[in-house]
Scaffold this active site. Structure first.
Site, mmCIF file in Angstrom:
data_model
loop_
_atom_site.group_PDB
_atom_site.id
_atom_site.type_symbol
_atom_site.label_atom_id
_atom_site.label_comp_id
_atom_site.label_asym_id
_atom_site.label_seq_id
_atom_site.Cartn_x
_atom_site.Cartn_y
_atom_site.Cartn_z
ATOM 1 N N CYS A 172 10.544 -17.322 -1.652
ATOM 2 C CA CYS A 172 9.485 -18.130 -2.267
ATOM 3 C C CYS A 172 9.940 -18.766 -3.567
ATOM 4 O O CYS A 172 9.832 -19.969 -3.752
ATOM 5 C CB CYS A 172 8.245 -17.285 -2.521
ATOM 6 S SG CYS A 172 7.433 -16.854 -0.991
ATOM 7 N N HIS A 173 10.429 -17.976 -4.486
ATOM 8 C CA HIS A 173 10.762 -18.521 -5.801
ATOM 9 C C HIS A 173 12.142 -18.089 -6.265
ATOM 10 O O HIS A 173 12.459 -18.147 -7.440
ATOM 11 C CB HIS A 173 9.685 -18.157 -6.821
ATOM 12 C CG HIS A 173 8.307 -18.509 -6.352
ATOM 13 N ND1 HIS A 173 7.430 -17.584 -5.876
ATOM 14 C CD2 HIS A 173 7.686 -19.707 -6.230
ATOM 15 C CE1 HIS A 173 6.314 -18.193 -5.483
ATOM 16 N NE2 HIS A 173 6.438 -19.472 -5.692
ATOM 17 N N GLY A 174 12.954 -17.599 -5.322
ATOM 18 C CA GLY A 174 14.370 -17.416 -5.603
ATOM 19 C C GLY A 174 14.781 -16.192 -6.394
ATOM 20 O O GLY A 174 15.846 -16.191 -7.001
ATOM 21 N N TYR A 188 1.613 -26.169 -9.204
ATOM 22 C CA TYR A 188 2.578 -25.226 -8.645
ATOM 23 C C TYR A 188 3.943 -25.408 -9.310
ATOM 24 O O TYR A 188 4.631 -24.436 -9.637
ATOM 25 C CB TYR A 188 2.682 -25.467 -7.141
ATOM 26 C CG TYR A 188 3.423 -24.425 -6.359
ATOM 27 C CD1 TYR A 188 2.980 -23.111 -6.318
ATOM 28 C CD2 TYR A 188 4.554 -24.759 -5.621
ATOM 29 C CE1 TYR A 188 3.659 -22.169 -5.568
ATOM 30 C CE2 TYR A 188 5.234 -23.823 -4.876
ATOM 31 C CZ TYR A 188 4.774 -22.520 -4.851
ATOM 32 O OH TYR A 188 5.448 -21.592 -4.106
ATOM 33 N N HIS A 231 7.297 -10.713 -8.145
ATOM 34 C CA HIS A 231 6.824 -11.970 -8.736
ATOM 35 C C HIS A 231 5.435 -12.266 -8.207
ATOM 36 O O HIS A 231 4.450 -11.899 -8.820
ATOM 37 C CB HIS A 231 7.822 -13.103 -8.430
ATOM 38 C CG HIS A 231 7.429 -14.415 -9.047
ATOM 39 N ND1 HIS A 231 7.487 -15.596 -8.367
ATOM 40 C CD2 HIS A 231 6.995 -14.708 -10.278
ATOM 41 C CE1 HIS A 231 7.081 -16.579 -9.167
ATOM 42 N NE2 HIS A 231 6.780 -16.066 -10.329
#
Lengths: 177, 412
Positions: free
Chosen positions: A141-143, B296, A122
């Protein structure tokens, strides 16, 4: 209104000056390109950085079930000594379930050893081992979750963990890069 | 604005200089005699506050650069040395780090002011677009500067943001390697980030000069949203009126800034950034600085890497298209009842996105972020064009003079 034939007839022959203009312009374009090239290319990795591109790893010290992390090109590479259960789980997955379908045997040279670049596909974070639903890796970080073959199973990452170029030098030693 | 200078040189030297380089006349016309609408409210002081912050950041930044070392094994320690050993280093660094936050706070208020009063509308489109450029360069500068202390958040912010470019098809990975100068964030990256962090503020100065130039060509918008018709009656000279008011506003702003620097200097920072960068360990929760949080949240809301990156950039660039999305002839939100409601819902959505950007991207947070991301674009692409055509606006005042008098009457 001029016809097409008329206008081409009325257009004068290119003069010496026109040819000089084009030739000067072309030479200037080449010169600008030549000047800009080093300014752009200096930002790419230099030869000394590229020369660090291979690493040897001794596998004898890694017991089954353990993951070690080695540094290659400034990035972590995960070397996972998979257990028989893990191999079975990785091989038994229906490829239709995978976002980036790839059979396990296309990702390993020997089923016991999985070697993948430890960088989430990612946005480049480092996933943590033996976590997440599939007991492979989980990116904090983003799963994104990866399975024991390093294949993406859920989350925003678009593709499987990259398998670097590597070769078995002996039964217990690999060379990455 | 344009035409003959209103400046009359008095001394012999001024006359001599003015015939050779009319700089005194230029400054006089731009910052002394320049007519400002007399109904400007305090929202119009943020231009001056931002100019002040830009200078403050450049001054503190240059002196910090005299002590900072952009090399991976030394950078973190050089920042600690600034904090502990360099004379007054702690205050300089805290002023610079919190200065970035204050700079963004001011720019968000400045942008919101423009959004409410329709400052992007004809004839101020170019002025507005230059502002969007300045905002983007500010974001780049803020990001590059955040990497320099070489803490864990610095390193992983650099990794995540440069990897945004790897989402591009085909050329993505090569562009990322080119930006980094290595296969991962490393010394080459830190060094060039320092060089660019030093460069970009001066680019901002140049674009600000264009921004102010464009402002002085069209004249300022004002809360009534009607153009100046009678310069005599409806404007006051920049000096002393605007200079004094701006000076007072900067003073008030400085109280907040000083409070941040001296009492809560680390409130907006992340403790993880006091741990030196480690390329082999990602901190469990990566969160950008507060001023990037709404964007974000938009990035993470989209479950596709490439589309998430596109949405992130689109959410900023869409501001530049605003003059052509909101085509209502009435500029000021004060005379647009429905726009006014939509405006506050939009501001609430942005704040909501900011909150969601600070939370983990999972479960209910993720779904809220998706709804608000949709709403963000819905506001620009549907609500504003729709209102432009269908809103029943209230009557605009005939002139600034009428707006000022009308207000007096209604209060009486």
């Amino acid at each position: 209104m001029n016809t097409k034939a008329d206008s081409s007839e009325s257009r004068p022959e290119p003069s010496r000056r026109d040819i000089l203009y084009v030739a000067t312009g072309a030479a200037a374009a080449v010169a600008v390109g030549g000047v800009v090239w080093p300014l752009i290319a200096q930002m790419n990795p230099d030869a000394s950085t590229r020369a660090l591109a291979s690493t040897e790893v001794d596998l004898a010290a890694v017991p089954a079930g353990q993951i070690i992390t080695v540094k290659w090109r400034g990035k972590p590479v995960f070397v996972r000594h998979r257990t028989a259960d893990e191999i079975k789980a990785a091989e038994g997955v229906d490829l239709k379930e995978l976002p980036d379908p790839q059979p396990d045997n296309a990702r390993v040279k020997k089923p016991e050893w999985l070697v993948v670049v430890g960088v989430c596909t990612h946005l480049g974070c480092i996933p943590t081992g033996k976590e997440g639903e599939f007991n492979g890796w989980f990116c904090p970080c983003h799963g994104s979750t990866y399975d024991v073959s390093g294949r993406i199973r859920s989350g925003p990452a678009p593709s499987n963990l990259e398998v670097p170029d590597y070769a078995f030098l002996t039964d217990t030693k690999i060379k990455i890069g | 604005m344009s035409g003959q200078s209103q400046y009359t040189p008095k001394s012999d030297f001024a006359k001599w200089l003015e015939r050779r380089l009319p700089i005194l006349g230029f400054v006089y016309d731009s910052f002394v005699a320049y007519p400002t609408p007399k109904n400007l409210n305090y929202m119009w002081t943020f231009g001056a506050i931002l100019s002040f912050m830009l200078v403050a950041q450049i001054v503190t930044g240059i002196v910090l650069a005299m002590h900072y070392t952009p090399e991976t094994t030394l950078a973190f320690d050089s920042v600690e040395k600034i904090m502990r050993d360099v004379n007054w280093g702690w205050v300089l660094r805290y002023a610079h780090a919190n200065g970035a936050s204050m700079f963004f706070l001011a720019v968000y208020i400045h942008i919101s002011r423009g959004l409410y009063y329709g400052s992007y509308k004809e004839p101020r489109e170019v002025l507005w677009i230059l502002g969007v450029f300045i905002f983007m360069i500010m974001m780049a500068t803020g990001f590059l500067g955040y990497v320099l202390p070489w803490g864990q958040m610095s390193f992983w912010a650099a990794t995540v943001i440069t990897n945004l470019f790897s989402a591009l098809p085909v050329v993505g990975p090569s562009i990322t390697t080119w930006l980094l100068g290595d296969y991962a964030v490393g010394n080459a990256t830190l060094n060039r980030f320092f060089a660019l962090h030093y460069l970009l503020p001066f680019i901002i100065v140049a674009v600000v000069a264009l921004h102010v130039w464009a402002l002085h060509v069209t004249g300022q918008n004002n809360p009534a949203g009607v153009e100046v018709k009678n310069v005599e009656k409806e404007t006051v000279p920049f000096t002393p009126y605007a200079t004094m008011k701006d000076g007072f506003a900067i003073g008030v702003f400085l109280v907040l800034y000083a409070w941040m620097v001296f009492f809560v200097p680390n409130y907006l920072g992340h403790p993880d950034n006091y741990i030196e960068a480690n390329p082999l360990v990602t901190p469990p929760h990566i969160v950008p600085e507060w001023y990037f949080l709404p964007f974000y949240a938009i990035l993470r809301a989209i479950p596709s890497k490439l589309l998430g990156v596109i949405a992130l950039f689109a959410s900023i660039l869409i501001l530049a298209a605003l003059p052509w999305l909101d085509t209502s002839k009435v500029k000021s939100g004060s005379y647009r009842p429905q726009f006014r409601k939509a405006y506050w819902v939009f501001i609430a959505a942005c704040v909501g996105l900011g909150y969601l950007g600070s939370q983990p991207a999972e479960g209910v947070f993720l779904w809220c972020a998706r709804i608000l991301t949709f709403y963000y674009f819905f506001h620009f692409l549907f609500i504003l064009p729709w209102l432009s055509r269908n809103e029943k606006t209230e009557p605009e005042p005939e002139s600034i003079e009428a707006a000022v008098n009308g207000r007096g009457v209604s209060h009486a």
